[in-house]
Scaffold this motif. Structure first.
Motif, PDB file in Angstrom:
ATOM      1  N   GLY A  70       0.927  -1.078   0.063  1.00  0.00           N
ATOM      2  CA  GLY A  70       0.039  -0.052  -0.018  1.00  0.00           C
ATOM      3  C   GLY A  70       1.071   1.215  -0.068  1.00  0.00           C
ATOM      4  N   GLY A  71       0.343   2.391   0.194  1.00  0.00           N
ATOM      5  CA  GLY A  71       0.874   3.725   0.069  1.00  0.00           C
ATOM      6  C   GLY A  71       1.668   3.968   1.343  1.00  0.00           C
ATOM      7  N   PRO A  72       2.404   5.186   1.332  1.00  0.00           N
ATOM      8  CA  PRO A  72       3.261   5.487   2.529  1.00  0.00           C
ATOM      9  C   PRO A  72       2.357   5.946   3.706  1.00  0.00           C
ATOM     10  CG  PRO A  72       3.340   7.162   0.908  1.00  0.00           C
ATOM     11  CD  PRO A  72       2.629   5.994   0.033  1.00  0.00           C
ATOM     12  N   PRO A  73       2.675   5.471   4.974  1.00  0.00           N
ATOM     13  CA  PRO A  73       1.846   5.929   6.213  1.00  0.00           C
ATOM     14  C   PRO A  73       1.647   7.368   6.127  1.00  0.00           C
ATOM     15  CG  PRO A  73       4.287   5.691   6.881  1.00  0.00           C
ATOM     16  CD  PRO A  73       4.255   5.147   5.363  1.00  0.00           C
ATOM     17  N   ILE A  74       0.355   7.746   6.493  1.00  0.00           N
ATOM     18  CA  ILE A  74      -0.182   9.231   6.437  1.00  0.00           C
ATOM     19  C   ILE A  74      -0.949   9.500   7.622  1.00  0.00           C
ATOM     20  CG2 ILE A  74      -1.833  10.744   5.406  1.00  0.00           C
ATOM     21  CD1 ILE A  74      -1.350   9.343   2.742  1.00  0.00           C
ATOM     22  N   LEU A  75      -0.381  10.625   8.250  1.00  0.00           N
ATOM     23  CA  LEU A  75      -1.084  11.068   9.644  1.00  0.00           C
ATOM     24  C   LEU A  75      -1.516  12.604   9.262  1.00  0.00           C
ATOM     25  CD1 LEU A  75      -1.324  10.648  12.529  1.00  0.00           C
ATOM     26  CD2 LEU A  75       1.082  11.233  12.967  1.00  0.00           C
ATOM     27  N   ILE A  76      -2.865  12.581   9.771  1.00  0.00           N
ATOM     28  CA  ILE A  76      -3.597  13.796   9.704  1.00  0.00           C
ATOM     29  C   ILE A  76      -4.294  14.218  10.677  1.00  0.00           C
ATOM     30  CG2 ILE A  76      -5.428  15.022   8.263  1.00  0.00           C
ATOM     31  CD1 ILE A  76      -5.061  12.881   6.166  1.00  0.00           C
ATOM     32  N   PHE A  77      -3.879  15.607  11.256  1.00  0.00           N
ATOM     33  CA  PHE A  77      -4.699  16.156  12.530  1.00  0.00           C
ATOM     34  C   PHE A  77      -5.662  17.238  12.012  1.00  0.00           C
ATOM     35  CE2 PHE A  77      -0.317  14.568  13.632  1.00  0.00           C
ATOM     36  CZ  PHE A  77      -0.677  13.784  15.000  1.00  0.00           C
ATOM     37  N   ILE A  78      -6.629  17.291  12.945  1.00  0.00           N
ATOM     38  CA  ILE A  78      -7.734  17.999  12.968  1.00  0.00           C
ATOM     39  C   ILE A  78      -7.826  18.584  14.198  1.00  0.00           C
ATOM     40  CG2 ILE A  78     -10.037  19.100  12.254  1.00  0.00           C
ATOM     41  CD1 ILE A  78      -9.967  16.769   9.848  1.00  0.00           C
ATOM     42  N   LEU A  79      -7.521  19.794  14.688  1.00  0.00           N
ATOM     43  CA  LEU A  79      -7.016  20.249  16.012  1.00  0.00           C
ATOM     44  C   LEU A  79      -7.720  21.532  16.340  1.00  0.00           C
ATOM     45  CD1 LEU A  79      -3.278  19.115  16.531  1.00  0.00           C
ATOM     46  CD2 LEU A  79      -5.376  18.056  16.873  1.00  0.00           C
ATOM     47  N   PRO A  80      -8.503  21.849  17.613  1.00  0.00           N
ATOM     48  CA  PRO A  80      -8.928  23.061  17.989  1.00  0.00           C
ATOM     49  C   PRO A  80      -8.026  23.833  18.578  1.00  0.00           C
ATOM     50  CG  PRO A  80      -9.602  21.203  19.420  1.00  0.00           C
ATOM     51  CD  PRO A  80      -8.782  20.586  18.424  1.00  0.00           C
ATOM     52  N   THR A  81      -8.350  24.795  19.060  1.00  0.00           N
ATOM     53  CA  THR A  81      -7.232  25.816  19.645  1.00  0.00           C
ATOM     54  C   THR A  81      -8.043  26.116  21.235  1.00  0.00           C
ATOM     55  OG1 THR A  81      -6.605  26.955  17.960  1.00  0.00           O
ATOM     56  CG2 THR A  81      -6.322  28.006  19.973  1.00  0.00           C
ATOM     57  N   GLU A 118       8.144   4.660   0.124  1.00  0.00           N
ATOM     58  CA  GLU A 118       6.846   3.799   0.732  1.00  0.00           C
ATOM     59  C   GLU A 118       6.786   3.752   2.172  1.00  0.00           C
ATOM     60  OE1 GLU A 118       9.799   0.477  -0.033  1.00  0.00           O
ATOM     61  OE2 GLU A 118       9.528   2.358  -0.787  1.00  0.00           O
ATOM     62  N   LEU A 119       7.881   4.073   2.817  1.00  0.00           N
ATOM     63  CA  LEU A 119       7.777   3.961   4.425  1.00  0.00           C
ATOM     64  C   LEU A 119       7.911   5.539   5.215  1.00  0.00           C
ATOM     65  CD1 LEU A 119      10.048   0.972   5.140  1.00  0.00           C
ATOM     66  CD2 LEU A 119       7.522   1.155   5.234  1.00  0.00           C
ATOM     67  N   GLN A 120       8.066   6.401   4.244  1.00  0.00           N
ATOM     68  CA  GLN A 120       8.322   7.713   4.743  1.00  0.00           C
ATOM     69  C   GLN A 120       7.024   8.336   5.244  1.00  0.00           C
ATOM     70  OE1 GLN A 120      10.964  10.093   4.913  1.00  0.00           O
ATOM     71  NE2 GLN A 120       9.096  11.271   6.143  1.00  0.00           N
ATOM     72  N   LEU A 121       6.546   8.598   6.447  1.00  0.00           N
ATOM     73  CA  LEU A 121       5.613   9.387   7.011  1.00  0.00           C
ATOM     74  C   LEU A 121       5.353  10.782   6.332  1.00  0.00           C
ATOM     75  CD1 LEU A 121       3.181   9.217   9.125  1.00  0.00           C
ATOM     76  CD2 LEU A 121       4.594  10.580  10.424  1.00  0.00           C
ATOM     77  N   ARG A 122       4.024  10.775   5.972  1.00  0.00           N
ATOM     78  CA  ARG A 122       3.601  12.114   5.243  1.00  0.00           C
ATOM     79  C   ARG A 122       2.365  12.610   6.335  1.00  0.00           C
ATOM     80  NH1 ARG A 122       1.841  10.317  -0.214  1.00  0.00           N
ATOM     81  NH2 ARG A 122       1.644  12.377  -0.509  1.00  0.00           N
ATOM     82  N   VAL A 150       7.442  17.880  10.979  1.00  0.00           N
ATOM     83  CA  VAL A 150       8.113  18.071   9.755  1.00  0.00           C
ATOM     84  C   VAL A 150       9.541  18.813   9.958  1.00  0.00           C
ATOM     85  CG1 VAL A 150       7.948  19.214   7.331  1.00  0.00           C
ATOM     86  CG2 VAL A 150       6.114  18.191   8.338  1.00  0.00           C
ATOM     87  N   GLY A 151       9.624  19.781  10.713  1.00  0.00           N
ATOM     88  CA  GLY A 151      10.815  20.547  10.982  1.00  0.00           C
ATOM     89  C   GLY A 151      11.881  19.975  11.755  1.00  0.00           C
ATOM     90  N   LYS A 152      11.238  19.177  12.803  1.00  0.00           N
ATOM     91  CA  LYS A 152      12.260  18.638  13.731  1.00  0.00           C
ATOM     92  C   LYS A 152      12.370  17.088  13.647  1.00  0.00           C
ATOM     93  CE  LYS A 152      11.716  22.407  16.809  1.00  0.00           C
ATOM     94  NZ  LYS A 152      11.241  22.706  18.261  1.00  0.00           N
ATOM     95  N   LEU A 153      11.384  16.337  13.414  1.00  0.00           N
ATOM     96  CA  LEU A 153      11.297  15.224  13.495  1.00  0.00           C
ATOM     97  C   LEU A 153      11.350  14.143  12.208  1.00  0.00           C
ATOM     98  CD1 LEU A 153       8.741  14.313  16.193  1.00  0.00           C
ATOM     99  CD2 LEU A 153      11.107  14.781  16.587  1.00  0.00           C
ATOM    100  N   GLY A 154      11.455  14.823  10.919  1.00  0.00           N
ATOM    101  CA  GLY A 154      11.621  14.225   9.891  1.00  0.00           C
ATOM    102  C   GLY A 154      10.684  13.566   8.924  1.00  0.00           C
ATOM    103  N   ALA A 155       9.419  14.031   9.434  1.00  0.00           N
ATOM    104  CA  ALA A 155       8.141  13.678   8.420  1.00  0.00           C
ATOM    105  C   ALA A 155       7.920  14.772   7.270  1.00  0.00           C
ATOM    106  CB  ALA A 155       6.798  13.976   9.372  1.00  0.00           C
ATOM    107  N   ARG A 156       7.200  14.350   6.222  1.00  0.00           N
ATOM    108  CA  ARG A 156       7.008  15.108   5.139  1.00  0.00           C
ATOM    109  C   ARG A 156       5.854  15.757   4.992  1.00  0.00           C
ATOM    110  NH1 ARG A 156      12.231  15.723   4.376  1.00  0.00           N
ATOM    111  NH2 ARG A 156      13.611  14.303   3.157  1.00  0.00           N
ATOM    112  N   PRO A 157       5.648  16.869   4.488  1.00  0.00           N
ATOM    113  CA  PRO A 157       4.322  17.525   4.186  1.00  0.00           C
ATOM    114  C   PRO A 157       3.502  16.509   3.159  1.00  0.00           C
ATOM    115  CG  PRO A 157       5.936  19.078   3.862  1.00  0.00           C
ATOM    116  CD  PRO A 157       6.725  17.718   4.035  1.00  0.00           C
TER     117      PRO A 157
END
Length: 208
Positions: A70-81, A118-122, A150-157
């Motif tokens: 399958g495709g590379p792992p994807i993590l999506i956040f929907i967050l309030p303030t 294929e293993l790069q978290l986006r 993205v900036g410190k841990l190495g995930a990709r947009p």
């Protein structure tokens, strides 16, 4: 629950104080399920508080060795303030965990970066807030989570620079966008963000 870093897995993580972010998360979940069935074996919708983020982002139980499909792992956040630009109390472990991971000397640099596409978290994130309370903190949790991953841990947009923008005017979709309930255009902003996310999940040329 599937592991966030597993190949072929999309994770939509949300927390909600007024129900807005929950509604957005369910809408995105439905949209991605509709489009991505052939490329992702698991599209999971979870609350941020359900996971131990330190464990989830650092201990991947052999997935990094490949063998998945399958495709590379994807993590999506929907967050309030919430108050003072933070997350609600039951979800603050998310920001605490990724902040600790980024500064812990025992953790190797860029722990989420992978040499295998294929293993790069986006990752992608949508933040909700209201400038009626404090214009400077609108969407702050989503911005902080995204910038740290993205900036410190190495995930990709998740959203590449060439997604969107052609049919929808000059403003392009981004991996990170913020809605302001005070302005009243958060639905429109979310739809634009969601379209970019969904188009980025589907490999080019393979739209159903």
């Amino acid at each position: 629950l599937g592991r966030v870093l597993s190949q072929g897995t999309i994770t939509i993580a949300y927390c909600s104080t007024t129900g807005t972010c929950e509604g957005f998360a369910k809408k995105l979940h439905k949209e991605i399920l509709h489009h991505s069935a052939r490329h992702y074996k698991l599209v999971q919708l979870i609350q941020v508080s359900e996971l131990d983020w330190w464990d989830e982002l650092l201990n991947n139980e052999g997935e990094a060795n490949g063998g998945g499909t399958g495709g590379p792992p994807i993590l999506i956040f929907i967050l309030p303030t919430w108050t003072d630009g933070t997350l609600p109390p039951n979800s603050q472990n998310l920001l605490q965990s990724i902040s600790e991971i980024s500064t812990d000397w025992r953790v190797a640099p860029d722990p989420l970066r992978s040499s295998s596409p294929e293993l790069q978290l986006r990752v992608g994130a949508f933040g909700m807030g209201s400038s009626a309370y404090d214009a400077h903190t609108v969407g702050k949790p989503a911005k902080e989570v995204f910038s740290c991953l993205v900036g410190k841990l190495g995930a990709r947009p998740l959203v590449s620079k060439n997604v969107g923008g052609k049919r929808e005017g000059k403003t392009k979709s981004k991996s990170l966008m913020v809605g302001d309930s005070e302005v009243g255009d958060s639905e429109v902003v979310f739809e634009k963000w969601m379209n970019g996310i969904v188009n980025s999940v589907i490999p080019s040329g393979q739209n159903n």
